[in-house]
Design an enzyme around this catalytic site. Structure first.
Site, PDB file in Angstrom:
ATOM      1  CG  ASN A  23       2.286 -51.970 -17.912  1.00 29.69           C
ATOM      2  OD1 ASN A  23       2.937 -52.929 -17.500  1.00 29.69           O
ATOM      3  ND2 ASN A  23       1.507 -52.044 -18.966  1.00 29.69           N
ATOM      4  CG  ASP A  25       1.504 -55.981 -17.599  1.00 27.91           C
ATOM      5  OD1 ASP A  25       2.705 -56.000 -17.227  1.00 27.91           O
ATOM      6  OD2 ASP A  25       1.175 -55.965 -18.801  1.00 27.91           O
ATOM      7  CG  ASP A  98      14.894 -64.304 -31.584  1.00 26.51           C
ATOM      8  OD1 ASP A  98      15.011 -65.187 -32.436  1.00 26.51           O
ATOM      9  OD2 ASP A  98      15.236 -64.432 -30.397  1.00 26.51           O
ATOM     10  CD  GLU A 255      18.340 -71.859 -31.366  1.00 26.85           C
ATOM     11  OE1 GLU A 255      18.253 -72.323 -30.228  1.00 26.85           O
ATOM     12  OE2 GLU A 255      17.338 -71.633 -32.085  1.00 26.85           O
ATOM     13  CG  HIS A 328      15.613 -67.567 -24.573  1.00 22.66           C
ATOM     14  ND1 HIS A 328      16.567 -67.233 -25.527  1.00 22.66           N
ATOM     15  CD2 HIS A 328      14.689 -68.301 -25.212  1.00 22.66           C
ATOM     16  CE1 HIS A 328      16.202 -67.754 -26.685  1.00 22.66           C
ATOM     17  NE2 HIS A 328      15.066 -68.395 -26.534  1.00 22.66           N
ATOM     18  CG  ASP A 329      16.174 -71.681 -25.643  1.00 25.62           C
ATOM     19  OD1 ASP A 329      15.029 -71.373 -25.248  1.00 25.62           O
ATOM     20  OD2 ASP A 329      16.550 -71.539 -26.833  1.00 25.62           O
TER      21      ASP A 329
HETATM   22  C1  GLC Z   1      14.733 -71.776 -30.322  1.00 27.45           C
HETATM   23  C2  GLC Z   1      14.409 -70.776 -29.260  1.00 27.45           C
HETATM   24  C3  GLC Z   1      13.492 -71.436 -28.267  1.00 27.45           C
HETATM   25  C4  GLC Z   1      12.231 -71.824 -28.989  1.00 27.45           C
HETATM   26  C5  GLC Z   1      12.516 -72.690 -30.212  1.00 27.45           C
HETATM   27  C6  GLC Z   1      11.339 -72.739 -31.132  1.00 27.45           C
HETATM   28  O1  GLC Z   1      15.463 -72.846 -29.858  1.00 27.45           O
HETATM   29  O2  GLC Z   1      15.566 -70.267 -28.676  1.00 27.45           O
HETATM   30  O3  GLC Z   1      13.225 -70.630 -27.160  1.00 27.45           O
HETATM   31  O4  GLC Z   1      11.371 -72.515 -28.135  1.00 27.45           O
HETATM   32  O5  GLC Z   1      13.576 -72.199 -30.980  1.00 27.45           O
HETATM   33  O6  GLC Z   1      11.132 -71.497 -31.740  1.00 27.45           O
HETATM   34 CA    CA Z   2       4.270 -54.641 -18.378  1.00 27.23          CA
END
Ligand code: GLC
Ligand code: CA
Length: 556
Positions: A23, A25, A98, A255, A328-329
């Site tokens: 959209n 944004d 998640d 994790e 993503h980390d």
């Molecule tokens: C995990 C996530 C990370 C987040 C952290 C705190 O390591 O992958 O992105 O910042 O936990 O929730």
């Molecule tokens: Ca969007």
């Protein structure tokens, strides 16, 4: 080894904010994901892990949740989520959510109540302590800078936050809190989701007595060493399994920073009493040092091979591995282990995803997306690297140049730049202004261009995943035992997989120079067929010449 659908799956992590904006944004959203389901199916993955899409004030991009049962309006509505779940299932794609329950947001209703007074019934949902000699109860540092304790003026106590002060830690020793979490998990599982990735799950049990931690960066104690696998962590995960997970056919991955193979055999045991598998961190720490995250050295291939083969060997038959370099980390593996070239992206994929375990891809990895060419600290948005920079430079412990070099290499923003779909405006990610800059290499590194190029990274991933999921070699490549060959070779990653009477040999040149190796005689099998190769066909011989970044796989 027991066969299950999730061992045979390939997971694709979507970071919704950066995937596709429907959209204009500038923020990716659920309708954006829906519009790309065919792309994902064609790629050959079958599980989508969505980084948090719940209501959140976004102090840590959604890992600070203020309502676990609501969708963040930036991403869409619950109706959009239901549509995504339905359409994904229709296309044979499963959805993994998640689960972020080591902490909530400080804007969650539980915390608002908890902080309202010392005798509020939810006070004990979080971890409150009196001051000690007028200051913080311990020297623990927050992963995002500063103390892990925040003073609350109104009630005269400190609360614990292992991450930002907007991420107060939940008190898992309180059975009421645990039951609230289990109810919330059932809410999503009853909707039909297929599994959970559990955020920092090995931190949920805090020690009974709080003592100072060893100081590592010169300012605060290393909280991780204290809160990783506390006294009741296995008990709580077994309870969660009994109460919730065992009632659904779902897949789970925890994790688990700081966890080694011995602990992993409990968390991910094949007896099914805890989790399906974990994300371990040892292999992604080998290019750093023990002090903190913000120093790096080149990855040493023999050390990496030794570490990965230890995990392969020790978990075989008794537990299950996850296979990942990116998420993503993490910075992009093609910039970390490779030289940013498409050839190196393919080599890394072949070496990693043909081991035993469930592969986890991260969006853009299948295109060979690289780290971003950051030039200044002002270009970052990641709370983690900005706080570390301020803290360490501010205290005079590191020079600005040195820290900038470290964050450019390691910052999580490297992984979070928007997905590169095509050569149009903003790489086809958005019509508006993207929330984080697009990598300028999108003109060559993008999905559309790679769909048209038979030699692209994307085409190689499709072939690799087909081999792993749909070919006659599937069982061998999923379940086969692993044996490392050429342990000391500094260039080549080479191993055998065996399953019943079948064997595969994987040989990957992980360098930009040609490599010559001698394989053991037993591997020179005459009837071997080549099942994968990045640079054409080659017969299997004990004297193997590999071109730069060449990957070759035979099976018999
Ligand atoms: C995990 C996530 C990370 C987040 C952290 C705190 O390591 O992958 O992105 O910042 O936990 O929730
Ligand atoms: Ca969007």
């Amino acid at each position: 080894m027991k066969q299950t659908w999730w061992k045979e799956s390939v997971v694709y992590e979507i970071y919704p904010r950066s995937f596709c904006d429907s959209n204009g944004d500038g923020i990716g959203d659920l309708q954006g994901i829906i519009s790309k389901l065919d792309y994902l199916r064609e790629l050959g993955v079958n599980v989508l892990w969505l980084a948090p899409i719940y209501q959140s004030p976004n102090d840590d991009n959604g890992y600070d949740i203020s309502d676990y049962r609501a969708i963040n309006p930036e991403f869409g509505t619950m109706a959009d989520f239901d549509e995504l779940l339905l359409k994904a299932h229709e296309k044979g794609l499963k959805i993994m959510m998640d689960l972020v329950v080591n902490h909530s947001s400080d804007e969650h209703a539980w915390f608002l109540e908890s902080r309202s007074s010392r005798d509020n019934p939810k006070r004990d949902y979080y971890i409150w302590r009196d001051p000690v000699d007028g200051h913080e109860p311990t020297n623990w540092g927050s992963a995002f800078g500063g103390s892990a304790w925040e003073w609350d003026e109104k009630t005269g106590q400190y609360y614990l936050h292992c991450f930002s002060k907007k991420q107060p830690d939940l008190n898992w020793d309180n059975p009421k809190l645990r039951n609230e979490v289990y109810d919330m998990m059932r809410f999503w599982l009853d909707k039909g989701i297929d599994g959970y990735r559990m955020d920092v799950i090995n931190r949920i049990s805090k020690p009974e007595v709080f003592t100072d931690a060893p100081v590592i960066d010169g300012l605060y104690g290393d909280t991780g060493r204290i809160v990783h696998f506390g006294p009741h962590v296995h008990e709580y995960i077994q309870e969660m399994n009994r109460e919730v997970l065992s009632h659904y056919d779902c897949m789970t991955v925890g994790e688990c920073g700081g966890v080694g193979t011995e602990e992993a055999k409990r968390f991910a045991s094949s007896d099914g009493t805890e989790l399906g598998m974990i994300f371990q961190f040892e292999h992604v720490m080998l290019d750093g040092n023990d002090r903190d995250k913000w120093s790096h050295k080149p990855m040493d291939l023999p050390a990496l091979k030794e570490n990965l083969s230890k995990w392969q060997r020790e978990l075989d038959q008794v537990a299950w591995n996850s296979l990942y370099f990116n998420n993503h980390d993490q910075p992009r593996s093609v910039s970390r282990l490779g030289d940013n070239s498409p050839e190196s992206a393919k080599a890394i994929a072949a070496a990693l995803y043909l081991m035993q375990g469930t592969p986890y891809l991260y969006q853009g990895e299948e295109l060979g997306m690289t780290n971003y060419p950051f030039k200044s600290i002002d270009e970052f948005q990641d709370i983690e690297c900005i706080s570390a920079y301020r803290q360490l430079v501010g205290a005079g412990l590191r020079s600005p140049e040195d820290m900038l070099d470290a964050v450019c290499y390691k910052s999580r923003d490297n992984a979070r730049t928007p997905m590169q779909w095509n050569t149009e405006k903003n790489a086809g990610f958005t019509d508006g202004t993207p929330w984080l800059k697009i990598n300028p290499n999108y003109l060559t590194v993008n999905a559309r261009a790679e769909e048209e190029d038979p030699g692209s990274v994307l085409q190689f991933y499709r072939e690799l995943l087909r081999l792993r999921r749909k070919s006659e070699w599937k069982d061998l490549l999923v379940y086969g035992s692993f044996r490392l060959l050429l342990e000391e070779d500094p260039q080549v990653f080479c191993y055998l997989r065996t399953y019943g009477k079948r064997t595969a040999l994987v040989a990957v040149n992980m360098s930009a120079q040609p490599a010559a190796v001698n394989l053991p005689e037993e591997t020179a099998f005459r009837d071997a067929v080549q099942i994968l190769g990045t640079k054409g066909r080659k017969a299997l011989e004990t004297n193997l010449q590999l071109q730069p970044w060449e990957a070759l796989v035979w099976a018999w």
